[in-house]
Scaffold this motif. Structure first.
Motif, PDB file in Angstrom:
ATOM      1  N   ILE A  32       0.982 -27.580 -11.009  1.00  0.00           N
ATOM      2  CA  ILE A  32       1.857 -27.249  -9.773  1.00  0.00           C
ATOM      3  C   ILE A  32       2.013 -28.548  -9.135  1.00  0.00           C
ATOM      4  O   ILE A  32       3.295 -28.729  -8.599  1.00  0.00           O
ATOM      5  N   VAL A 149       4.933 -19.756  -5.513  1.00  0.00           N
ATOM      6  CA  VAL A 149       4.394 -20.896  -4.810  1.00  0.00           C
ATOM      7  C   VAL A 149       5.641 -21.231  -3.878  1.00  0.00           C
ATOM      8  O   VAL A 149       6.775 -20.917  -4.123  1.00  0.00           O
ATOM      9  N   THR A 177      -3.847 -24.502  -1.875  1.00  0.00           N
ATOM     10  CA  THR A 177      -2.550 -25.524  -1.728  1.00  0.00           C
ATOM     11  C   THR A 177      -2.942 -26.844  -2.396  1.00  0.00           C
ATOM     12  O   THR A 177      -4.008 -27.210  -2.933  1.00  0.00           O
ATOM     13  N   THR A 178      -1.788 -27.472  -2.602  1.00  0.00           N
ATOM     14  CA  THR A 178      -1.620 -28.758  -3.408  1.00  0.00           C
ATOM     15  C   THR A 178      -2.058 -29.857  -2.524  1.00  0.00           C
ATOM     16  O   THR A 178      -1.988 -29.657  -1.246  1.00  0.00           O
ATOM     17  N   ALA A 193       2.643 -27.597  -1.417  1.00  0.00           N
ATOM     18  CA  ALA A 193       3.160 -26.512  -2.071  1.00  0.00           C
ATOM     19  C   ALA A 193       1.950 -25.326  -1.773  1.00  0.00           C
ATOM     20  O   ALA A 193       0.705 -25.718  -2.313  1.00  0.00           O
ATOM     21  N   LYS A 194       2.299 -24.118  -1.260  1.00  0.00           N
ATOM     22  CA  LYS A 194       1.052 -23.168  -1.145  1.00  0.00           C
ATOM     23  C   LYS A 194       1.294 -22.118  -2.222  1.00  0.00           C
ATOM     24  O   LYS A 194       2.250 -21.670  -2.529  1.00  0.00           O
ATOM     25  N   ILE A 195       0.015 -21.737  -2.755  1.00  0.00           N
ATOM     26  CA  ILE A 195       0.056 -20.942  -4.019  1.00  0.00           C
ATOM     27  C   ILE A 195      -0.559 -19.640  -3.629  1.00  0.00           C
ATOM     28  O   ILE A 195      -1.686 -19.544  -2.954  1.00  0.00           O
TER      29      ILE A 195
END
Length: 467
Positions: A32, A149, A177-178, A193-195
């Motif tokens: 991601i 995401v 999160t990334t 980017a929140k997963i």
């Protein structure tokens, strides 16, 4: 040791699955992150012309301010030459950046993201983030990653440190999160980017591992249970074999000792001249030898290993006549008060079966009813004829059998426990033989009984039992 081994294997499998889950989780986050870099790069490429114009204006303004300030400090400096030098340095810097971008474009993933000073040209508003989210979804679908995401913009005072060696961040809501991407150093703005809950996706990817582990664990548990059942069954059989040998020894010894005593009395005390005493001793010997012969016959009739069964010879005969014959034979050696009754839905019931073995079956059940009853004994035998089979019920008013032993009484050598001594002698083969014969006739036998309430054996046989 088996339990400890089983627990150890389950623990090792659990650790292996947990490590595999963590590795796949890291891989998902890494994919991601790379996709997010691609999104930013593509968005920048799509709007590069407008960004270039804006950057050129900004560079011109900044360059003019820088040259004016230098000229104020050094009045004799040639502004044109200084401007030409700055332009040359700017062109060289852009060429270097373009070469890196060209090399990264030849691979699937960018070698590096657009520099942060260039990202400041992008206005990260709601529209921009929405477009990036759409592009990110496309990238993830192309990689077959079905995880929700969402790209967000956050203001952080400092770049957070990772508390775990896996380099995976978790926000306050428990979402992965990334790593934050700095897009504006002046305002401490980061792109993240929140997963949203990738557990389902990861577990599906681990499907073969989970299924294989489950099969192995179930196989081990099943083997363990089967091993315990086998050990318990072998111990039970060993105990029954021991009881059988003890009973057999006693049963064989008693009639032999009686006959020997009778012969010794005839020889030693001159019973040859006393006809009445001679007849008494001979009659006693005959009864004991008959009893010994019956015991040996029962053992020989029974297939000890149960593999081949008894040999059947089918014939057509009347079941009611056979039952009456068994009753007459039982009355000859009766020493108790026994009343028999026979009821049937038909005056005669013919069946294709082995008459000799079926006679032994009925005789065994009648003998048991007599042996395990006290006082006045009532034995009721009923025959019910159905469309395809016949049912034979042999009911007594004896001691009865506890329900807990109903399944065991048909096992070889089994006898209902009554302590160390048995009031009625036997080998525990009679009911096992009965069940073996009934099974070979494609029938089945059941028992209905309770303590002090008598016993009913129910035999169901097909009308035509030829195989």
């Amino acid at each position: 040791m088996i339990v400890l081994t089983l627990v150890g294997i389950i623990v090792v499998l659990s650790i292996w699955l947990l490590d595999s889950y963590k590795s796949r989780e890291e891989l998902v986050v890494s994919d991601i992150e790379r996709s997010l870099f691609n999104v930013i790069q593509r968005y920048y490429d799509d709007h590069e012309e407008s960004f270039r114009e804006l950057r050129a204006r900004n560079n011109k303004q900044n360059g003019d301010r820088f040259i004016n300030r230098i000229a104020e400090m050094y009045p004799g400096l040639d502004k044109n030459k200084l401007s030409a030098i700055l332009d040359s340095l700017g062109k060289e810097r852009r060429k270097t950046f373009e070469r890196k971008r060209t090399r990264s474009a030849e691979s699937e993933e960018p070698a590096q993201i657009v520099p942060s000073f260039m990202l400041q040209n992008i206005e990260f508003n709601n529209t921009t983030l929405r477009q990036m989210n759409i592009m990110l979804d496309e990238f993830l679908r192309s990689k077959h990653i079905s995880v929700p995401v969402n790209i967000t913009l956050e203001i952080l005072d400092s770049l957070p440190r990772h508390s775990t060696p896996t380099q995976i961040r978790v926000d306050e809501f428990g979402n992965l999160t990334t790593r934050p991407i700095l897009i504006n150093s002046h305002n401490n703005e980061f792109l993240i980017a929140k997963i949203d809950d990738p557990k389902t996706y990861i577990l599906v990817k681990m499907g073969w591992q989970l299924v294989l582990s489950l099969i192995l664990v179930l196989a081990l548990i099943g083997s363990f249970i089967y091993l315990l059942w086998t050990i318990n069954r072998q111990n039970k059989l060993a105990l029954m074999h021991k009881t059988f040998v003890n009973n057999m020894t006693h049963e064989l010894k008693t009639p032999i000792a009686t006959v020997m005593a009778a012969i010794e009395a005839v020889q030693r005390y001159g019973a040859k001249e006393d006809r009445l005493r001679m007849e008494k001793y001979l009659d006693l010997s005959r009864r004991e030898l008959d009893h010994l012969s019956q015991m040996i016959e029962r053992v020989l009739h029974f297939d000890m290993n149960g593999a081949n069964g008894v040999k059947l010879e089918f014939a057509n005969f009347d079941v009611i006549r056979l039952i009456n014959t068994c009753i007459e034979s039982a009355k000859i050696s009766l020493h108790k008060d026994v009343r028999f009754s026979v009821m049937s839905t038909s005056p005669s019931v013919f069946i294709d079966a082995d008459e000799a073995h079926l006679k032994n079956v009925v005789t065994n059940l009648i003998d048991n009813a007599i042996k395990y009853s006290v006082g006045s004994i009532d034995i009721a035998i009923s025959i019910v004829v159905g469309p395809k089979d016949i049912e034979i019920r042999i009911k007594d008013n004896g001691l009865g059998i506890a329900p807990v032993y109903h399944k065991d009484i048909f096992d070889r050598f089994f006898r209902v426990p009554t302590g160390n001594l048995y009031a009625v002698k036997g080998f525990g083969l009679g009911l096992a033989y009965v069940k073996q014969v009934v099974d070979q006739h494609n029938g089945f036998i059941e028992v209905e009984s309770a303590l002090e309430r008598g016993t009913t054996f129910i035999i169901t046989l097909p009308k035509s039992t030829k195989i």
